[in-house]
Structures are given as C-alpha cells and as structure tokens.
Design a protein around this motif. Structure first.
Motif, PDB file in Angstrom:
ATOM      1  N   GLU A  83       0.810  -1.331   0.046  1.00 14.08           N
ATOM      2  CA  GLU A  83       0.013   0.158  -0.102  1.00 14.08           C
ATOM      3  C   GLU A  83       0.762   1.276  -0.044  1.00 14.08           C
ATOM      4  O   GLU A  83       0.345   2.279  -0.692  1.00 14.08           O
ATOM      5  CB  GLU A  83      -0.836  -0.056   1.240  1.00 14.08           C
ATOM      6  N   VAL A  84       2.031   1.243   0.662  1.00 16.32           N
ATOM      7  CA  VAL A  84       2.882   2.624   0.884  1.00 16.32           C
ATOM      8  C   VAL A  84       3.309   2.627  -0.617  1.00 16.32           C
ATOM      9  O   VAL A  84       3.470   3.783  -0.929  1.00 16.32           O
ATOM     10  CB  VAL A  84       3.953   2.376   1.726  1.00 16.32           C
ATOM     11  N   ALA A  85       3.739   1.644  -1.200  1.00 11.45           N
ATOM     12  CA  ALA A  85       4.386   1.765  -2.681  1.00 11.45           C
ATOM     13  C   ALA A  85       3.253   2.205  -3.474  1.00 11.45           C
ATOM     14  O   ALA A  85       3.904   3.162  -4.458  1.00 11.45           O
ATOM     15  CB  ALA A  85       5.033   0.264  -2.749  1.00 11.45           C
ATOM     16  N   GLU A  86       2.278   1.680  -3.518  1.00 16.43           N
ATOM     17  CA  GLU A  86       1.312   2.282  -4.359  1.00 16.43           C
ATOM     18  C   GLU A  86       0.755   3.572  -4.260  1.00 16.43           C
ATOM     19  O   GLU A  86       0.744   4.471  -5.208  1.00 16.43           O
ATOM     20  CB  GLU A  86      -0.052   1.338  -3.974  1.00 16.43           C
ATOM     21  N   ALA A  87       0.618   4.163  -3.024  1.00 17.54           N
ATOM     22  CA  ALA A  87       0.630   5.662  -2.732  1.00 17.54           C
ATOM     23  C   ALA A  87       1.716   6.499  -3.293  1.00 17.54           C
ATOM     24  O   ALA A  87       1.462   7.506  -3.888  1.00 17.54           O
ATOM     25  CB  ALA A  87       0.567   5.900  -1.170  1.00 17.54           C
ATOM     26  N   ARG A  88       2.916   5.822  -3.330  1.00 17.61           N
ATOM     27  CA  ARG A  88       4.211   6.487  -3.717  1.00 17.61           C
ATOM     28  C   ARG A  88       4.093   6.500  -5.311  1.00 17.61           C
ATOM     29  O   ARG A  88       4.337   7.428  -5.955  1.00 17.61           O
ATOM     30  CB  ARG A  88       5.279   5.807  -3.091  1.00 17.61           C
ATOM     31  N   LEU A  89       3.503   5.473  -5.756  1.00 18.61           N
ATOM     32  CA  LEU A  89       3.315   5.209  -7.351  1.00 18.61           C
ATOM     33  C   LEU A  89       2.555   6.415  -7.888  1.00 18.61           C
ATOM     34  O   LEU A  89       2.734   6.989  -8.943  1.00 18.61           O
ATOM     35  CB  LEU A  89       2.865   3.987  -7.721  1.00 18.61           C
ATOM     36  N   VAL A  90       1.214   6.502  -7.066  1.00 16.67           N
ATOM     37  CA  VAL A  90       0.330   7.821  -7.469  1.00 16.67           C
ATOM     38  C   VAL A  90       1.082   9.219  -7.417  1.00 16.67           C
ATOM     39  O   VAL A  90       0.934   9.819  -8.417  1.00 16.67           O
ATOM     40  CB  VAL A  90      -0.866   7.666  -6.312  1.00 16.67           C
ATOM     41  N   ILE A 122      -8.304  20.890 -33.548  1.00 12.70           N
ATOM     42  CA  ILE A 122      -8.064  21.590 -32.118  1.00 12.70           C
ATOM     43  C   ILE A 122      -8.818  20.944 -30.869  1.00 12.70           C
ATOM     44  O   ILE A 122     -10.044  20.972 -31.282  1.00 12.70           O
ATOM     45  CB  ILE A 122      -8.667  23.108 -32.289  1.00 12.70           C
ATOM     46  N   ILE A 123      -8.142  20.663 -30.281  1.00 13.75           N
ATOM     47  CA  ILE A 123      -8.568  19.890 -28.867  1.00 13.75           C
ATOM     48  C   ILE A 123      -9.438  20.660 -27.955  1.00 13.75           C
ATOM     49  O   ILE A 123      -8.824  21.641 -27.571  1.00 13.75           O
ATOM     50  CB  ILE A 123      -7.853  19.097 -27.947  1.00 13.75           C
ATOM     51  N   LYS A 124     -10.761  20.909 -27.763  1.00 10.24           N
ATOM     52  CA  LYS A 124     -11.547  21.664 -27.055  1.00 10.24           C
ATOM     53  C   LYS A 124     -11.616  21.415 -25.595  1.00 10.24           C
ATOM     54  O   LYS A 124     -11.461  21.951 -24.721  1.00 10.24           O
ATOM     55  CB  LYS A 124     -12.936  21.905 -27.526  1.00 10.24           C
ATOM     56  N   LYS A 125     -11.739  19.828 -25.399  1.00 10.52           N
ATOM     57  CA  LYS A 125     -11.965  19.329 -23.961  1.00 10.52           C
ATOM     58  C   LYS A 125     -11.220  17.738 -24.321  1.00 10.52           C
ATOM     59  O   LYS A 125     -11.592  17.314 -25.102  1.00 10.52           O
ATOM     60  CB  LYS A 125     -13.243  19.418 -23.737  1.00 10.52           C
ATOM     61  N   ALA A 126     -10.816  17.192 -23.108  1.00 11.47           N
ATOM     62  CA  ALA A 126     -10.302  15.844 -23.269  1.00 11.47           C
ATOM     63  C   ALA A 126     -10.248  15.373 -21.659  1.00 11.47           C
ATOM     64  O   ALA A 126      -9.445  15.984 -20.988  1.00 11.47           O
ATOM     65  CB  ALA A 126      -8.857  15.576 -24.097  1.00 11.47           C
ATOM     66  N   LEU A 127     -11.137  14.373 -21.483  1.00  7.47           N
ATOM     67  CA  LEU A 127     -11.359  13.988 -20.078  1.00  7.47           C
ATOM     68  C   LEU A 127     -11.091  12.374 -20.016  1.00  7.47           C
ATOM     69  O   LEU A 127     -11.393  11.462 -21.111  1.00  7.47           O
ATOM     70  CB  LEU A 127     -12.648  14.154 -19.619  1.00  7.47           C
ATOM     71  N   TYR A 128     -10.305  12.131 -19.073  1.00  5.41           N
ATOM     72  CA  TYR A 128      -9.896  10.670 -18.983  1.00  5.41           C
ATOM     73  C   TYR A 128      -9.901  10.121 -17.652  1.00  5.41           C
ATOM     74  O   TYR A 128      -9.521  10.933 -16.614  1.00  5.41           O
ATOM     75  CB  TYR A 128      -8.071  10.607 -19.425  1.00  5.41           C
ATOM     76  N   GLY A 129     -10.312   9.084 -17.530  1.00  5.83           N
ATOM     77  CA  GLY A 129     -10.745   8.472 -16.068  1.00  5.83           C
ATOM     78  C   GLY A 129     -12.022   7.578 -16.080  1.00  5.83           C
ATOM     79  O   GLY A 129     -12.236   7.013 -16.895  1.00  5.83           O
ATOM     80  N   ASP A 130     -12.667   7.653 -14.954  1.00 10.08           N
ATOM     81  CA  ASP A 130     -13.935   6.885 -14.813  1.00 10.08           C
ATOM     82  C   ASP A 130     -15.088   7.928 -15.101  1.00 10.08           C
ATOM     83  O   ASP A 130     -15.467   8.577 -14.409  1.00 10.08           O
ATOM     84  CB  ASP A 130     -13.884   6.365 -13.192  1.00 10.08           C
ATOM     85  N   TYR A 190      -2.156   9.901 -16.764  1.00 12.02           N
ATOM     86  CA  TYR A 190      -1.452   8.871 -15.830  1.00 12.02           C
ATOM     87  C   TYR A 190      -2.915   8.297 -15.342  1.00 12.02           C
ATOM     88  O   TYR A 190      -3.731   8.770 -15.366  1.00 12.02           O
ATOM     89  CB  TYR A 190      -0.636   9.521 -14.641  1.00 12.02           C
ATOM     90  N   ASN A 191      -2.810   7.272 -14.890  1.00 13.63           N
ATOM     91  CA  ASN A 191      -3.643   6.451 -14.323  1.00 13.63           C
ATOM     92  C   ASN A 191      -4.225   6.629 -12.826  1.00 13.63           C
ATOM     93  O   ASN A 191      -3.504   6.506 -11.972  1.00 13.63           O
ATOM     94  CB  ASN A 191      -3.672   4.774 -14.163  1.00 13.63           C
ATOM     95  N   PRO A 192      -5.394   7.461 -12.813  1.00 10.75           N
ATOM     96  CA  PRO A 192      -5.787   8.079 -11.440  1.00 10.75           C
ATOM     97  C   PRO A 192      -6.240   6.922 -10.540  1.00 10.75           C
ATOM     98  O   PRO A 192      -6.240   7.176  -9.148  1.00 10.75           O
ATOM     99  CB  PRO A 192      -7.003   8.954 -11.854  1.00 10.75           C
ATOM    100  N   THR A 193      -6.267   5.655 -10.898  1.00 11.17           N
ATOM    101  CA  THR A 193      -6.773   4.432 -10.046  1.00 11.17           C
ATOM    102  C   THR A 193      -5.669   3.292 -10.170  1.00 11.17           C
ATOM    103  O   THR A 193      -6.158   2.114 -10.875  1.00 11.17           O
ATOM    104  CB  THR A 193      -8.200   4.202 -10.211  1.00 11.17           C
ATOM    105  N   PRO A 194      -4.211   3.470 -10.203  1.00 11.55           N
ATOM    106  CA  PRO A 194      -3.463   2.460 -10.366  1.00 11.55           C
ATOM    107  C   PRO A 194      -3.615   1.012  -9.666  1.00 11.55           C
ATOM    108  O   PRO A 194      -4.023   1.239  -8.654  1.00 11.55           O
ATOM    109  CB  PRO A 194      -2.258   3.247 -10.104  1.00 11.55           C
ATOM    110  N   LEU A 195      -3.553   0.153 -10.404  1.00  8.40           N
ATOM    111  CA  LEU A 195      -3.559  -1.147 -10.059  1.00  8.40           C
ATOM    112  C   LEU A 195      -4.815  -1.619  -9.574  1.00  8.40           C
ATOM    113  O   LEU A 195      -5.221  -2.833  -9.053  1.00  8.40           O
ATOM    114  CB  LEU A 195      -2.638  -1.442  -8.814  1.00  8.40           C
ATOM    115  N   ASN A 196      -5.945  -0.783  -9.904  1.00  3.75           N
ATOM    116  CA  ASN A 196      -7.428  -1.262  -9.670  1.00  3.75           C
ATOM    117  C   ASN A 196      -8.111  -1.551 -10.778  1.00  3.75           C
ATOM    118  O   ASN A 196      -8.581  -1.031 -11.716  1.00  3.75           O
ATOM    119  CB  ASN A 196      -8.100  -0.066  -8.923  1.00  3.75           C
TER     120      ASN A 196
END
Length: 270
Positions: A83-90, A122-130, A190-196
């Motif tokens: 868990e500590v390493a994962e937090a560091r990864l974020v 021309i990119i007006k908006k780009a959203l990445y995540g859940d 970046y992956n906002p929910t890494p390893l999930n």
C-alpha cells in the motif's frame, strides 16, 4: 510493447533506446517511399512510438509492467507492491505528468499555430478516467438538455487537452489500442486509479475540425483515431459529453453508480 520493439522484459534503458532508434529510422513517414507499405507502415510507426513513450520512461514502464505482468524489473527483486508503494506510485505519476506538461509547452504552441492555420484538429476538451455518471446526474444528463460535464462523473477524472493536442500529426491523431495498451502510458496522462482493475477508464474528446465540433469516446484499450465525419456534433445540437456504455449497463441491470464524484489532483493540463 516489449514485443513491438523486439525487447526482453529485463531490457535496459540503453537497449530500449538503441532498439527504438534502429526501428524508427526505417519507419518514419518522412523517410518512407510512397510505395513502401502505405497504411500498414504508418500503423507500425504509431505502434513503435507508443511503445517508446511508455518503455523509455521509468514511471510509465513500472505502471505498464505492474498492470500487465504483476511485477517489474524496475521495482525490486520481487516486483511486489504494498500500500505504501502504491501511494508513492500515484505521487510519482502526478509529478511525472506535471513535468510532461511543462516540457511540452513549446510543442503545444507550435501544434496549435499549425492546426489553427489549417483549420485542422483543435482539442477543446479531453477527459480521462472513470467517466460513469454518478446517480445524482443520471436523469438530467440522459434527457439530452445539456452537455455532460466533469462534475457529473464518478471520477477521478483528468483534463488532458494539452497532452492530447501535442499528439496531433498531419491534422490527425492515431493512438493504437490493444490488450496491453493504456492511455495512461501517454505523456501528460496518468492512471488515477493505478492497479485497480475494477475501474473502467475511458477517454472523451471534444474537438474542432474544419470549423465544426466533433466528439468521440473510447475505452482505455481501444484505438483512438480522428478526425471522422461520424464524430460531428449535429448543427444546432449541444455536444452530449462523456457518456460511457457502462451507464447503459447500470440502467439495464438496475444498479447505480456512486452518488458523488471522486476528485483527484490533475497534472495541470489544459
């Protein structure tokens, strides 16, 4: 990505660099003859570029290894992540994304000038995540009376317009997909929910081309290719915004997504 570059899992940074430059010398669009491969050669070039962007950066390579193999030659002898390493990864991801955005500022302005002059992409908006809708927004957003915004989404969500704009080449964007691909491997992302593995990441893009608004949404492992006529927002209509297939699955199954969005610090991309 290792297979794309013809590398072993334990390849060193120097081996990755040498192999990339050896391959790209023969594939770059400016060096190919008109009769040498056409679309296949260009697709191979984009695949090699995607692999290089990921494996040449230690943070992105570590994430790629852990996501696909459950271990990494960069992490430790065992490759284990607690868990500590994962937090560091974020935290590592966020800092890397911020550096990427700062480093691409000159390139961003150059691309924008070129695309504006040609009425290109021309990119007006780009959203990445859940990008699922949270339940408090489902009814209103399904009515189509307004555009779905970031605050309507479960999240976490990143704004990645700048990094995506920098990937425009010859008035197009092609980001190859695949079973081991992820948009999180791109500079400035970046992956906002890494390893999930339970979270389905998606990328929504609102862009302008030839003076007309377009929008498209793709899954994290799907190919993004634009511009296309089928992406055009009909005249007189507002963009729908990010609406993922998982919303339909929730409605059909009677289930409901979380009631409030989750916030995550962004890299400052715009």
């Amino acid at each position: 990505y290792y297979k794309t570059l013809g590398l072993s899992f334990n390849a060193t940074e120097e081996e990755i660099r040498r192999q990339y430059h050896s391959i790209v010398r023969t594939l770059h669009p400016d060096r190919r003859r008109p009769s040498s491969g056409g679309g296949e050669g260009l697709e191979r070039f984009h695949q090699v570029q995607s692999a290089w962007r990921c494996l040449s950066d230690p943070t992105r390579r570590l994430l790629y290894d852990l996501r696909n193999f459950g271990r990494s030659s960069l992490n430790s002898q065992t490759g284990a992540v607690d868990e500590v390493a994962e937090a560091r990864l974020v935290a590592m991801q966020i800092e890397q994304a911020k550096r990427d955005v700062n480093n691409m500022e000159v390139q961003l302005q150059k691309v924008l000038r070129r695309e504006r002059a040609a009425r290109g992409v021309i990119i007006k908006k780009a959203l990445y995540g859940d990008l699922r809708l949270h339940k408090d927004s489902v009814e209103e957003c399904l009515s189509g009376s307004r555009t779905i915004e970031a605050d309507d989404l479960v999240g976490p969500v990143l704004e990645v317009s700048g990094p995506l704009q920098c990937l425009v080449e010859q008035h197009t964007i092609v980001l190859p997909g695949g079973s081991s691909a992820s948009k999180a491997d791109l500079p400035g992302f970046y992956n906002p929910t890494p390893l999930n593995a339970e979270v389905e990441l998606s990328l929504y893009v609102l862009y302008e081309f030839k003076g007309m608004l377009h929008e498209v949404l793709v899954g994290d492992r799907e190919t993004l290719s634009l511009p296309y006529r089928r992406h055009v927002v009909p005249p007189g209509k507002v963009p729908r915004g990010p609406f993922t297939p998982s919303n339909v699955a929730h409605l059909r199954g009677g289930g409901a997504p979380p009631s409030a969005p989750t916030k995550r610090p962004s890299a400052g991309a715009s």
